[in-house]
Enzyme design. Structure first.
Site, PDB file in Angstrom:
ATOM      1  N   GLN A   1       0.101  10.032  14.659  1.00 22.00           N
ATOM      2  CA  GLN A   1      -0.335   9.234  13.513  1.00 22.00           C
ATOM      3  C   GLN A   1       0.692   8.152  13.182  1.00 22.00           C
ATOM      4  O   GLN A   1       0.468   7.344  12.293  1.00 22.00           O
ATOM      5  CB  GLN A   1      -0.541  10.145  12.303  1.00 22.00           C
ATOM      6  CG  GLN A   1      -1.584  11.227  12.537  1.00 22.00           C
ATOM      7  CD  GLN A   1      -1.584  12.270  11.434  1.00 22.00           C
ATOM      8  OE1 GLN A   1      -2.292  12.144  10.445  1.00 22.00           O
ATOM      9  NE2 GLN A   1      -0.778  13.313  11.616  1.00 22.00           N
TER      10      GLN A   1
ATOM     11  N   HIS B   1      -3.342   5.533  14.835  1.00 20.71           N
ATOM     12  CA  HIS B   1      -3.347   4.458  13.840  1.00 20.71           C
ATOM     13  C   HIS B   1      -2.782   3.151  14.374  1.00 20.71           C
ATOM     14  O   HIS B   1      -2.475   2.252  13.594  1.00 20.71           O
ATOM     15  CB  HIS B   1      -2.579   4.909  12.591  1.00 20.71           C
ATOM     16  CG  HIS B   1      -3.191   6.104  11.933  1.00 20.71           C
ATOM     17  ND1 HIS B   1      -2.455   7.028  11.214  1.00 20.71           N
ATOM     18  CD2 HIS B   1      -4.475   6.547  11.898  1.00 20.71           C
ATOM     19  CE1 HIS B   1      -3.264   7.971  10.770  1.00 20.71           C
ATOM     20  NE2 HIS B   1      -4.484   7.709  11.170  1.00 20.71           N
TER      21      HIS B   1
ATOM     22  N   CYS C   1     -10.188 -14.529  12.791  1.00 24.78           N
ATOM     23  CA  CYS C   1     -10.744 -14.848  14.117  1.00 24.78           C
ATOM     24  C   CYS C   1     -10.554 -13.743  15.147  1.00 24.78           C
ATOM     25  O   CYS C   1     -11.120 -13.824  16.233  1.00 24.78           O
ATOM     26  CB  CYS C   1     -10.136 -16.154  14.637  1.00 24.78           C
ATOM     27  SG  CYS C   1      -8.393 -16.014  15.149  1.00 24.78           S
TER      28      CYS C   1
ATOM     29  N   CYS D   1      -6.365 -19.951  14.719  1.00 30.00           N
ATOM     30  CA  CYS D   1      -7.221 -20.582  13.702  1.00 30.00           C
ATOM     31  C   CYS D   1      -6.457 -21.104  12.495  1.00 30.00           C
ATOM     32  O   CYS D   1      -7.034 -21.796  11.656  1.00 30.00           O
ATOM     33  CB  CYS D   1      -8.309 -19.612  13.246  1.00 30.00           C
ATOM     34  SG  CYS D   1      -7.713 -18.239  12.221  1.00 30.00           S
TER      35      CYS D   1
ATOM     36  N   ASN E   1       6.367  22.005  10.138  1.00 26.72           N
ATOM     37  CA  ASN E   1       6.515  20.917   9.175  1.00 26.72           C
ATOM     38  C   ASN E   1       7.539  21.304   8.120  1.00 26.72           C
ATOM     39  O   ASN E   1       7.752  22.493   7.844  1.00 26.72           O
ATOM     40  CB  ASN E   1       5.168  20.603   8.512  1.00 26.72           C
ATOM     41  CG  ASN E   1       5.152  19.238   7.855  1.00 26.72           C
ATOM     42  OD1 ASN E   1       5.735  18.283   8.370  1.00 26.72           O
ATOM     43  ND2 ASN E   1       4.517  19.130   6.706  1.00 26.72           N
TER      44      ASN E   1
END
Length: 352
Positions: free
Chosen positions: A141, A159, A170, A225, A289
């Site tokens: 992630q 991600h 654009c 652009c 964790n």
């Protein structure tokens, strides 16, 4: 080209759909992950996770906790960035010129820290396990690119990655380092001067700056652009993960016999949905964790500990004890050897 200060000062005009998506994104950012079940004893959790890894075919999903030892803060840990900083939403990048301008001023300074970050031993342990065939795949992630830098292959960056920038007008993409050179040309000496006043590098690549520094920054436009609707090519809160990445993750879930979550609270659904899919399939789940995770209630093994020391202890177990000296060739002097026992000392160290 840069937008005028008057343009930057206008309030964002969201469509009704964008307003709803922005509100949902803010709720996701604000989600607090609390304890749902008790962590297990370190020795018990370590033994269970080592057993899963020894069997192989383990899908590993990582979060910000893997990169904290590389100097990149996490989001929801005790010292996480959400205690002092709210990340941008996709809707702000698309509709809010002032928020975009503020992000790029801060990111131009913070990129120097993010770009200099190096893989730490946690990344290296996971890369080695992948190369040894213990992991069926690695989904991160994180957007820092450190798993790939450590040698993990393949990696699904769920991600995206901060090293690319996209134009929301654009669709043109640009290498982040090339963009950085263009911003430097428009803002000579800005990054060095602003770094002195900067605070708190954040996981999405920016820092905290006083508004006066933001006002002094010149935002450049897209090479194709000219629009200033530039966004790092990563999935922000309020944005969907591209379908091809979802399909790749689904294939890994189908091909894996177990799930190992490392350094993630699983607060966002894009990551948590992987744990839900594995749980529905009846496959074991393990979580390493430093704090509570949404996956805890689904997990068979829960190790609440620091990431790098935990992976080091597991690696020592997985590699096994050193080989014994060869037995004597004279049968009358030999004696039966008992079964090998893996020392629990690394796990005991983790509980301190």
């Amino acid at each position: 080209m840069a937008r005028s200060s008057a343009s930057r000062d206008r309030s964002p005009v969201f469509t009704q759909q964008a307003e709803r998506a922005h509100a949902a994104a803010l709720r996701s950012i604000a989600r607090i992950v609390e304890d749902s079940v008790e962590p297990q004893a370190p020795q018990l959790a370590q033994a269970g996770i080592a057993g899963l890894l020894s069997a192989g075919s383990v899908l590993c999903v990582t979060g910000a906790g893997v990169s904290t030892d590389s100097g990149i803060p996490d989001y929801r840990g005790p010292a996480g960035s959400l205690h002092r900083h709210r990340p941008m939403t996709y809707q702000e990048f698309k509709y809010d010129a002032a928020a975009r301008h503020r992000y790029w001023a801060r990111s131009f300074v913070g990129w120097r820290h993010m770009g200099a970050a190096q893989p730490n031993p946690a990344h290296q342990f996971l890369a080695a396990w992948q190369q040894r065939g213990l992991l069926s795949g690695l989904v991160t992630q994180n957007v820092d690119g450190l798993h790939a830098a450590a040698g993990s292959e393949p990696v699904i960056a769920l991600h995206g990655n901060l090293d690319q920038v996209t134009c929301l007008t654009c669709g043109e993409t640009e290498d982040r380092r090339a963009l950085d050179l263009r911003i430097e040309e428009a803002n000579p000496g800005y990054a060095e001067a602003a770094m002195v006043a900067a605070e708190n590098v954040n996981p999405d690549g920016d820092v905290t700056l006083d508004q006066s520094w933001v006002d002094a920054f010149t935002l450049i436009g897209c090479l194709a652009c000219g629009a200033d609707t530039l966004k790092p090519d990563v999935v922000y809160f309020g944005e969907n993960v591209p379908e091809e990445r979802k399909a790749a993750v689904r294939q890994l879930v189908d091909d894996s016999s177990a799930l190992l979550v490392v350094g993630s609270s699983m607060a966002v659904m894009s990551g948590f949905s992987i744990a839900l899919a594995m749980h529905r399939a009846g496959r074991p789940i393990a979580v390493i964790n430093g704090g509570p995770s949404r996956a805890d209630a689904k997990a068979d093994h829960r190790w609440r500990t620091r990431i790098t020391p935990a992976l080091q202890a597991l690696d020592e177990v997985l590699r096994g004890p050193p080989p014994r000296p060869p037995r004597s060739s004279r049968r009358w002097t030999s004696s039966p050897s008992g079964p090998g026992v893996i020392s629990s000392e690394p796990a005991a160290e983790q509980s301190r």
